[in-house]
Design a protein around this motif. Structure first.
Motif, short mmCIF file in Angstrom:
data_model
loop_
_atom_site.label_atom_id
_atom_site.label_comp_id
_atom_site.label_asym_id
_atom_site.label_seq_id
_atom_site.Cartn_x
_atom_site.Cartn_y
_atom_site.Cartn_z
N PHE A 100 -84.73 -178.38 122.37
CA PHE A 100 -85.79 -179.20 121.91
C PHE A 100 -85.64 -179.46 120.51
O PHE A 100 -86.44 -178.93 119.28
CB PHE A 100 -87.30 -178.41 121.86
N PRO A 101 -84.59 -179.98 120.00
CA PRO A 101 -84.04 -180.34 118.46
C PRO A 101 -85.15 -181.15 117.86
O PRO A 101 -85.27 -180.74 116.55
CB PRO A 101 -82.83 -180.96 118.62
N ASN A 102 -85.79 -182.19 118.38
CA ASN A 102 -86.38 -183.00 117.66
C ASN A 102 -88.03 -182.28 117.41
O ASN A 102 -88.39 -182.55 116.33
CB ASN A 102 -86.66 -184.33 118.73
N GLU A 103 -88.46 -181.71 118.38
CA GLU A 103 -89.57 -180.93 118.21
C GLU A 103 -89.65 -179.69 116.85
O GLU A 103 -90.15 -179.61 116.20
CB GLU A 103 -90.01 -180.24 119.39
N LEU A 104 -88.25 -179.19 117.01
CA LEU A 104 -88.18 -178.04 115.90
C LEU A 104 -87.99 -178.72 114.58
O LEU A 104 -88.52 -178.26 113.57
CB LEU A 104 -86.96 -177.14 116.23
N LYS A 105 -87.18 -179.81 114.63
CA LYS A 105 -86.98 -180.65 113.45
C LYS A 105 -88.12 -181.09 112.84
O LYS A 105 -88.60 -181.12 111.43
CB LYS A 105 -86.13 -181.75 113.69
N ALA A 106 -89.30 -181.80 113.67
CA ALA A 106 -90.49 -182.15 113.09
C ALA A 106 -91.35 -180.98 112.57
O ALA A 106 -92.28 -181.24 111.64
CB ALA A 106 -91.24 -182.86 114.35
N ALA A 107 -91.12 -179.74 113.06
CA ALA A 107 -91.93 -178.71 112.55
C ALA A 107 -91.06 -177.82 111.46
O ALA A 107 -91.44 -176.94 111.15
CB ALA A 107 -92.37 -177.63 113.65
N ASN A 108 -90.31 -178.66 111.15
CA ASN A 108 -89.10 -177.85 109.95
C ASN A 108 -88.64 -176.37 110.43
O ASN A 108 -88.68 -175.71 109.34
CB ASN A 108 -89.92 -178.03 108.57
N VAL A 109 -88.42 -176.25 111.40
CA VAL A 109 -87.73 -175.14 111.96
C VAL A 109 -86.43 -175.09 112.25
O VAL A 109 -85.96 -175.84 113.08
CB VAL A 109 -88.48 -174.61 113.30
N LYS A 110 -85.53 -174.24 111.16
CA LYS A 110 -84.09 -174.49 111.39
C LYS A 110 -83.64 -172.94 111.39
O LYS A 110 -83.21 -172.41 110.09
CB LYS A 110 -83.68 -175.28 109.97
N ILE A 111 -83.51 -172.68 112.35
CA ILE A 111 -83.01 -171.19 112.51
C ILE A 111 -81.54 -171.10 112.60
O ILE A 111 -80.96 -170.35 111.74
CB ILE A 111 -83.57 -170.43 113.68
N LEU A 112 -81.05 -171.92 113.45
CA LEU A 112 -79.49 -171.82 113.48
C LEU A 112 -78.83 -172.05 112.03
O LEU A 112 -77.85 -171.33 111.96
CB LEU A 112 -79.09 -173.00 114.66
#
Length: 171
Positions: A100-112
């Motif tokens: 879900f790269p787009n959904e995480l990017k939209a939420a500004n979640v960058k764990i990797l």
């Protein structure tokens, strides 16, 4: 020993511990609910026909190594539930980031990104004894689980993403 209907998963192309991380993630458990068969006791019945349907993401070796390192941590600390839960949550979040790269990017979640850039995760050589492994895992756990660390903050933000709340049964 395997029962007559036992299967062994192998691969010449994908590291087994990377597959182990993916297949044991909450996302794949959720997905299996749609394609698989469960026993009366709630266990999964893995058969070739369903396993080949899993959408396995092939990623670069350095990303696979992050998953493998986390699996090694979990295997080394079998009796430390809070740390195991944390590292399992971290694997789940990485799986979400792959799928879900787009959904995480939209939420500004960058764990990797933080795991790659932060150089916190360290592989454990096979020559290390158990005590040295535990010391490393404790150090990594204490760094990453600190509420001010970007990974910890990102893990908290996962609950703001609708798809993840659905998968984890929080909706």
């Amino acid at each position: 020993y395997l029962p007559s209907n036992g299967y062994i998963l192998t691969s010449n192309n994908i590291p087994i511990k990377y597959l182990l991380a993916l297949l044991n993630s909450k996302l794949m458990e959720f997905y299996f609910g749609f394609i698989g068969i469960m026993t009366a006791g709630g266990a999964f019945t893995l058969k070739y026909e369903t396993v080949v349907e899993f959408p396995i993401k092939i990623v670069e070796e350095n990303i696979q190594n992050i998953f493998i390192t986390l699996v090694d941590y979990i295997l080394a600390i079998r009796d430390r539930n809070s740390e195991i839960n944390y590292f399992e949550r971290l694997i789940d979040s990485l799986v979400y980031e792959l799928y879900f790269p787009n959904e995480l990017k939209a939420a500004n979640v960058k764990i990797l990104k933080h795991l790659i850039d932060g150089n916190v995760l360290q592989e454990m050589p096979n020559s290390w004894n158990q005590q040295k492994r535990i010391e490393l895992i404790d150090k990594v756990y204490n760094i990453l689980s600190n509420h001010k660390h970007p990974v910890s903050i990102a893990l908290f933000q996962l609950d703001t993403i609708e798809e993840i709340r659905i998968i984890e049964g929080k909706q």
